[in-house]
Scaffold this active site. Structure first.
Site, short mmCIF file in Angstrom:
data_model
loop_
_atom_site.label_atom_id
_atom_site.label_comp_id
_atom_site.label_asym_id
_atom_site.label_seq_id
_atom_site.Cartn_x
_atom_site.Cartn_y
_atom_site.Cartn_z
N ARG A 166 0.87 -1.19 0.00
CA ARG A 166 0.00 0.00 0.00
C ARG A 166 0.90 1.22 0.00
NH1 ARG A 166 -2.21 3.70 3.56
NH2 ARG A 166 -4.37 4.28 3.16
N SER B 164 -12.27 -2.90 3.36
CA SER B 164 -12.36 -2.12 4.59
C SER B 164 -13.84 -1.91 4.90
CB SER B 164 -11.69 -0.76 4.41
OG SER B 164 -10.35 -0.93 4.03
N LYS C 89 -2.61 7.19 8.41
CA LYS C 89 -3.63 7.50 7.41
C LYS C 89 -4.44 8.71 7.87
CE LYS C 89 -7.25 5.28 4.73
NZ LYS C 89 -8.64 4.95 4.94
N1 TZP Z 1 -6.58 1.99 7.27
C1 TZP Z 1 -7.17 2.33 8.41
S1 TZP Z 1 -6.05 2.88 9.54
C2 TZP Z 1 -4.75 2.63 8.49
C3 TZP Z 1 -5.23 2.14 7.29
C4 TZP Z 1 -4.41 1.82 6.12
C5 TZP Z 1 -3.34 2.93 8.84
C6 TZP Z 1 -2.77 1.93 9.78
O1 TZP Z 1 -1.44 2.30 10.08
P1 TZP Z 1 -0.85 2.15 11.56
O2 TZP Z 1 0.52 2.78 11.45
O3 TZP Z 1 -0.77 0.71 11.88
O4 TZP Z 1 -1.74 2.94 12.45
#
Ligand code: TZP
Ligand code: MG
Length: 208
Positions: free
Chosen positions: A41, A110, A139
């Site tokens: 991603r 998701s 994110k």
């Molecule tokens: N989708 C929801 S939260 C997120 C994604 C891709 C980010 C998760 O990253 P981290 O660093 O584990 O909080």
């Protein structure tokens, strides 16, 4: 490829979380630490860069016999022979993705509501990613999901559910009782000084 997918510690990539480390080297370490699945991603790569990186990551995940999931890009997933894709609610509709990819590929979605979860399952999703469970800076514009809702979503479907968003060694135990199949993590692994150890510790502390 393993027939049984190990969702327990699912690593989602983001080069921005690497603090200067090399992505492929970090993935090697993370897999050595017990990561059983990788999602590529990378939101700020050109299509060509993303494709080239997908080729390299696929070689690596094949070597370790674990599935590679590609975020968003069905075309790139098919081109590199990835195990599947991960889609958001605003990506190509699940039912269309399933038509393109066929029954064998993994399609993760998701979901943040029971309605989204049930619809995704009905339309052929292989697993759900639910979050953000905790505050995250990886994110932008995430909406938080409560532990109770995560538990309800898990109960409302028969496909694997992974929690995502801000999950780390300090808070992973809060997920106890939700019944989830694993955690999807970016920074808790990729930003760690010792990536292998970070993966190992998360795996050790994973609770249902
Ligand atoms: N989708 C929801 S939260 C997120 C994604 C891709 C980010 C998760 O990253 P981290 O660093 O584990 O909080
Ligand atoms: Mg998406």
């Amino acid at each position: 490829m393993n027939n049984k997918i190990d969702f327990s510690v699912y690593l989602v990539t983001d080069r921005n979380a690497l603090k200067g480390k090399d992505l492929l080297a970090s993935l090697e370490e993370a897999i050595a630490g017990g990561v059983g699945m990788v999602q590529l991603r990378e939101k700020d790569m050109s299509s060509l860069e993303f494709y080239n990186m997908a080729i390299k990551v696929k070689e690596l995940t094949d070597r370790h016999d674990i599935p590679l999931i590609i975020n968003d890009r069905i075309d790139i997933a098919l081109t590199v022979g990835a195990a599947g894709v991960h889609l958001g609610q605003k990506d190509i509709p699940m039912a269309e993705a399933r038509k393109i990819l066929g029954d064998e590929k993994i399609i993760g979605i998701s979901a943040r509501t029971i309605k989204e979860a049930k619809l995704a399952e009905k339309q052929g999703a292989s697993y759900l990613g639910v979050g953000a469970m905790f505050p995250t800076s990886t994110k932008e514009d995430t909406v938080s999901v409560s532990l109770d809702l995560l538990k309800e979503i898990k109960r409302s479907v028969n496909i694997p559910v992974v929690g995502i968003g801000g999950i780390n060694l300090e808070n992973i135990e809060k997920l106890e009782g939700t019944g989830i199949d694993g955690v999807a993590v970016v920074s808790a692994i990729l930003s760690a000084n010792d990536v292998k150890k970070a993966a190992q510790e998360l795996k050790k502390n994973l609770v249902k």
